[in-house]
Design a protein around this motif. Structure first.
Motif, PDB file in Angstrom:
ATOM      1  N   THR A 290       0.821  -1.216   0.000  1.00  0.00           N
ATOM      2  CA  THR A 290       0.000   0.000   0.000  1.00  0.00           C
ATOM      3  C   THR A 290       0.863   1.278   0.000  1.00  0.00           C
ATOM      4  O   THR A 290       0.338   2.372  -0.180  1.00  0.00           O
ATOM      5  CB  THR A 290      -0.957   0.021   1.212  1.00  0.00           C
ATOM      6  OG1 THR A 290      -0.208  -0.288   2.377  1.00  0.00           O
ATOM      7  CG2 THR A 290      -2.081  -0.981   1.053  1.00  0.00           C
ATOM      8  N   ALA A 291       2.180   1.132   0.198  1.00  0.00           N
ATOM      9  CA  ALA A 291       3.067   2.306   0.127  1.00  0.00           C
ATOM     10  C   ALA A 291       3.940   2.255  -1.131  1.00  0.00           C
ATOM     11  O   ALA A 291       4.814   3.103  -1.321  1.00  0.00           O
ATOM     12  CB  ALA A 291       3.953   2.356   1.370  1.00  0.00           C
ATOM     13  N   PHE A 292       3.713   1.266  -1.978  1.00  0.00           N
ATOM     14  CA  PHE A 292       4.599   1.065  -3.137  1.00  0.00           C
ATOM     15  C   PHE A 292       4.359   2.106  -4.225  1.00  0.00           C
ATOM     16  O   PHE A 292       5.294   2.627  -4.821  1.00  0.00           O
ATOM     17  CB  PHE A 292       4.387  -0.349  -3.693  1.00  0.00           C
ATOM     18  CG  PHE A 292       5.307  -0.695  -4.835  1.00  0.00           C
ATOM     19  CD1 PHE A 292       6.674  -0.860  -4.615  1.00  0.00           C
ATOM     20  CD2 PHE A 292       4.820  -0.855  -6.129  1.00  0.00           C
ATOM     21  CE1 PHE A 292       7.535  -1.174  -5.665  1.00  0.00           C
ATOM     22  CE2 PHE A 292       5.670  -1.164  -7.183  1.00  0.00           C
ATOM     23  CZ  PHE A 292       7.034  -1.330  -6.948  1.00  0.00           C
ATOM     24  N   TYR A 293       3.100   2.456  -4.482  1.00  0.00           N
ATOM     25  CA  TYR A 293       2.799   3.410  -5.555  1.00  0.00           C
ATOM     26  C   TYR A 293       2.723   4.827  -4.993  1.00  0.00           C
ATOM     27  O   TYR A 293       2.121   5.059  -3.944  1.00  0.00           O
ATOM     28  CB  TYR A 293       1.483   3.048  -6.245  1.00  0.00           C
ATOM     29  CG  TYR A 293       1.553   1.687  -6.903  1.00  0.00           C
ATOM     30  CD1 TYR A 293       2.370   1.476  -8.005  1.00  0.00           C
ATOM     31  CD2 TYR A 293       0.837   0.596  -6.393  1.00  0.00           C
ATOM     32  CE1 TYR A 293       2.474   0.228  -8.593  1.00  0.00           C
ATOM     33  CE2 TYR A 293       0.935  -0.651  -6.978  1.00  0.00           C
ATOM     34  CZ  TYR A 293       1.754  -0.829  -8.077  1.00  0.00           C
ATOM     35  OH  TYR A 293       1.863  -2.067  -8.656  1.00  0.00           O
ATOM     36  N   THR A 294       3.309   5.764  -5.757  1.00  0.00           N
ATOM     37  CA  THR A 294       3.329   7.155  -5.283  1.00  0.00           C
ATOM     38  C   THR A 294       2.461   8.060  -6.153  1.00  0.00           C
ATOM     39  O   THR A 294       2.257   9.218  -5.822  1.00  0.00           O
ATOM     40  CB  THR A 294       4.774   7.690  -5.284  1.00  0.00           C
ATOM     41  OG1 THR A 294       5.333   7.457  -6.593  1.00  0.00           O
ATOM     42  CG2 THR A 294       5.627   6.981  -4.248  1.00  0.00           C
ATOM     43  N   GLY A 295       1.966   7.545  -7.255  1.00  0.00           N
ATOM     44  CA  GLY A 295       1.121   8.329  -8.157  1.00  0.00           C
ATOM     45  C   GLY A 295       0.867   7.509  -9.408  1.00  0.00           C
ATOM     46  O   GLY A 295       1.250   6.329  -9.464  1.00  0.00           O
ATOM     47  N   TYR A 296       0.228   8.137 -10.390  1.00  0.00           N
ATOM     48  CA  TYR A 296      -0.123   7.410 -11.618  1.00  0.00           C
ATOM     49  C   TYR A 296       1.145   6.823 -12.267  1.00  0.00           C
ATOM     50  O   TYR A 296       2.053   7.559 -12.642  1.00  0.00           O
ATOM     51  CB  TYR A 296      -0.837   8.357 -12.594  1.00  0.00           C
ATOM     52  CG  TYR A 296      -1.214   7.687 -13.890  1.00  0.00           C
ATOM     53  CD1 TYR A 296      -2.197   6.707 -13.929  1.00  0.00           C
ATOM     54  CD2 TYR A 296      -0.577   8.032 -15.073  1.00  0.00           C
ATOM     55  CE1 TYR A 296      -2.537   6.084 -15.120  1.00  0.00           C
ATOM     56  CE2 TYR A 296      -0.916   7.418 -16.267  1.00  0.00           C
ATOM     57  CZ  TYR A 296      -1.893   6.442 -16.279  1.00  0.00           C
ATOM     58  OH  TYR A 296      -2.217   5.812 -17.453  1.00  0.00           O
ATOM     59  N   ARG A 297       1.217   5.526 -12.319  1.00  0.00           N
ATOM     60  CA  ARG A 297       2.332   4.770 -12.903  1.00  0.00           C
ATOM     61  C   ARG A 297       3.689   5.104 -12.284  1.00  0.00           C
ATOM     62  O   ARG A 297       4.734   5.000 -12.933  1.00  0.00           O
ATOM     63  CB  ARG A 297       2.355   4.944 -14.415  1.00  0.00           C
ATOM     64  CG  ARG A 297       1.013   4.531 -15.014  1.00  0.00           C
ATOM     65  CD  ARG A 297       1.084   4.190 -16.438  1.00  0.00           C
ATOM     66  NE  ARG A 297       1.423   2.784 -16.557  1.00  0.00           N
ATOM     67  CZ  ARG A 297       0.956   1.981 -17.519  1.00  0.00           C
ATOM     68  NH1 ARG A 297       0.163   2.439 -18.437  1.00  0.00           N
ATOM     69  NH2 ARG A 297       1.294   0.724 -17.564  1.00  0.00           N
ATOM     70  N   GLN A 298       3.651   5.540 -11.022  1.00  0.00           N
ATOM     71  CA  GLN A 298       4.883   5.859 -10.291  1.00  0.00           C
ATOM     72  C   GLN A 298       4.983   4.954  -9.074  1.00  0.00           C
ATOM     73  O   GLN A 298       3.971   4.694  -8.428  1.00  0.00           O
ATOM     74  CB  GLN A 298       4.843   7.309  -9.774  1.00  0.00           C
ATOM     75  CG  GLN A 298       4.651   8.370 -10.821  1.00  0.00           C
ATOM     76  CD  GLN A 298       5.856   8.452 -11.736  1.00  0.00           C
ATOM     77  OE1 GLN A 298       6.989   8.407 -11.282  1.00  0.00           O
ATOM     78  NE2 GLN A 298       5.599   8.548 -13.032  1.00  0.00           N
ATOM     79  N   SER A 299       6.212   4.517  -8.784  1.00  0.00           N
ATOM     80  CA  SER A 299       6.391   3.707  -7.579  1.00  0.00           C
ATOM     81  C   SER A 299       7.700   4.079  -6.910  1.00  0.00           C
ATOM     82  O   SER A 299       8.485   4.864  -7.449  1.00  0.00           O
ATOM     83  CB  SER A 299       6.400   2.214  -7.944  1.00  0.00           C
ATOM     84  OG  SER A 299       7.650   1.856  -8.494  1.00  0.00           O
ATOM     85  N   VAL A 300       7.934   3.483  -5.735  1.00  0.00           N
ATOM     86  CA  VAL A 300       9.169   3.779  -5.003  1.00  0.00           C
ATOM     87  C   VAL A 300      10.343   2.934  -5.510  1.00  0.00           C
ATOM     88  O   VAL A 300      11.461   3.063  -5.016  1.00  0.00           O
ATOM     89  CB  VAL A 300       8.999   3.548  -3.477  1.00  0.00           C
ATOM     90  CG1 VAL A 300       7.927   4.464  -2.908  1.00  0.00           C
ATOM     91  CG2 VAL A 300       8.684   2.080  -3.169  1.00  0.00           C
TER      92      VAL A 300
END
Ligand code: FAD
Length: 275
Positions: free
Chosen positions: A151-161
């Protein structure tokens, strides 16, 4: 217009260690697993990257096994392997259900769970399942391994950490207690991009996760809290309708997505109560 393959380089590591060294030393290189998403961009002429790292032969990343009480899904596990796995069917039946509805047999044979997660489409069908299961993403680089809550992996549309020097090597799932359900709603049952995807766990700690209703997969925390506090299903449906903010797009309207999500919530909740 198709992109020319002859202008591209494919690195073929023999081991995970090799792959991680190549990512560190020979970057920028783009990981390539089953290639079912990448090939679409190649075919449309939108794939600008020129150097790729072929993960397909890294058998170690295919393993589906228990690690203590956690189910570990290697990033290269294909949908076919997930569907056939007795461990997945027993511990995470909602994932087997999702995998059965992805693409056709060819895509199920090549498409990988790591590719679905890394591709980061809000319509990726395994994403609500992983969110509802409280999965962790296991990321490895030459410098070491780290675990990120899904649940913390994605930061926005098609963005991840995920950093460019990292690979997803596995998804880890703690025990899931409660009745699991999954439903994908699209224009038709097969080979359609989802309008709404819902995965739920009905039990002492209700979990509700949705795809295709926001820029990233979402957990409906207010709805979960209402259900946990004993709200009626009608009240929980209203909370869900208020909580999510889908958009109108080519595939569907926001209003349709809200209504379908609320209907599915009631279907799963009432269905679990009858069991
Ligand atoms: C006809 C068709 C039908 C489809 N139907 C569905 C569907 O019903 N539901 C659905 O959700 N998807 C669907 N897809 C999309 C696709 O099949 C899935 O997203 C699949 O899981 C991608 O996995 P892959 O191994 O092929 O990824 P690839 O195409 O190899 O890679 C996808 C992206 O992930 C990155 N990547 C891959 N593996 C890793 C890794 N281990 N670590 C870091 N980065 C990595 C790549 O660099 C790339 O950016 C469909 C695609 C097609 C062509």
């Amino acid at each position: 217009m198709n992109s020319a393959i002859s202008q591209r380089t494919l690195l073929q590591p023999r081991s995970l260690t090799d792959a991680l060294s190549m990512l560190r030393d020979e970057g920028p290189v783009v990981p390539l697993a089953g290639c079912t998403d990448l090939y679409v961009s190649l075919n449309f002429g939108t794939l600008k990257d020129t150097r790729f790292l072929d993960l397909w032969r890294l058998r170690r990343l295919r393993t589906i096994e228990m690690r203590g009480d956690r189910l570990s899904l290697g990033a290269l596990a294909t949908y076919t392997e997930l569907i056939r796995s007795p461990l997945v069917r027993r511990r995470l039946p909602m994932l087997a259900a999702a995998a059965r509805e992805i693409g056709g047999v060819q895509i199920q044979n090549r498409g990988t769970i790591g590719g679905n997660v890394a591709n980061a489409s809000p319509a990726g069908d395994t994403l609500p399942v992983l969110a509802a299961a409280d999965a962790s993403v296991v990321l490895a680089s030459a410098a070491g391994t780290r675990r990120v809550p899904f649940t913390a992996f994605y930061t926005g549309y098609r963005q991840s950490v995920r950093r460019p020097d990292e690979l997803i090597v596995a998804l880890e799932i703690p025990p899931v207690r409660g009745q699991q359900s999954f439903r994908k709603v699209g224009t038709r049952a097969a080979q359609a991009i989802s309008k709404v995807v819902l995965a739920t766990v009905v039990g002492d700690e209700p979990r509700v996760a949705l795809g295709s209703v926001a820029p990233t997969v979402v957990r409906a925390r207010r709805t979960e809290a209402a259900l946990a506090a004993g709200a009626s299903i009608e009240e929980a449906q209203q909370t869900l309708i208020d909580e999510i903010a889908p958009i109108d797009d080519l595939r569907s309207t926001a209003e349709y997505r809200r209504r379908v999500a609320a209907n599915l919530l009631a279907l799963f909740w009432n269905g679990a109560a009858r069991r």
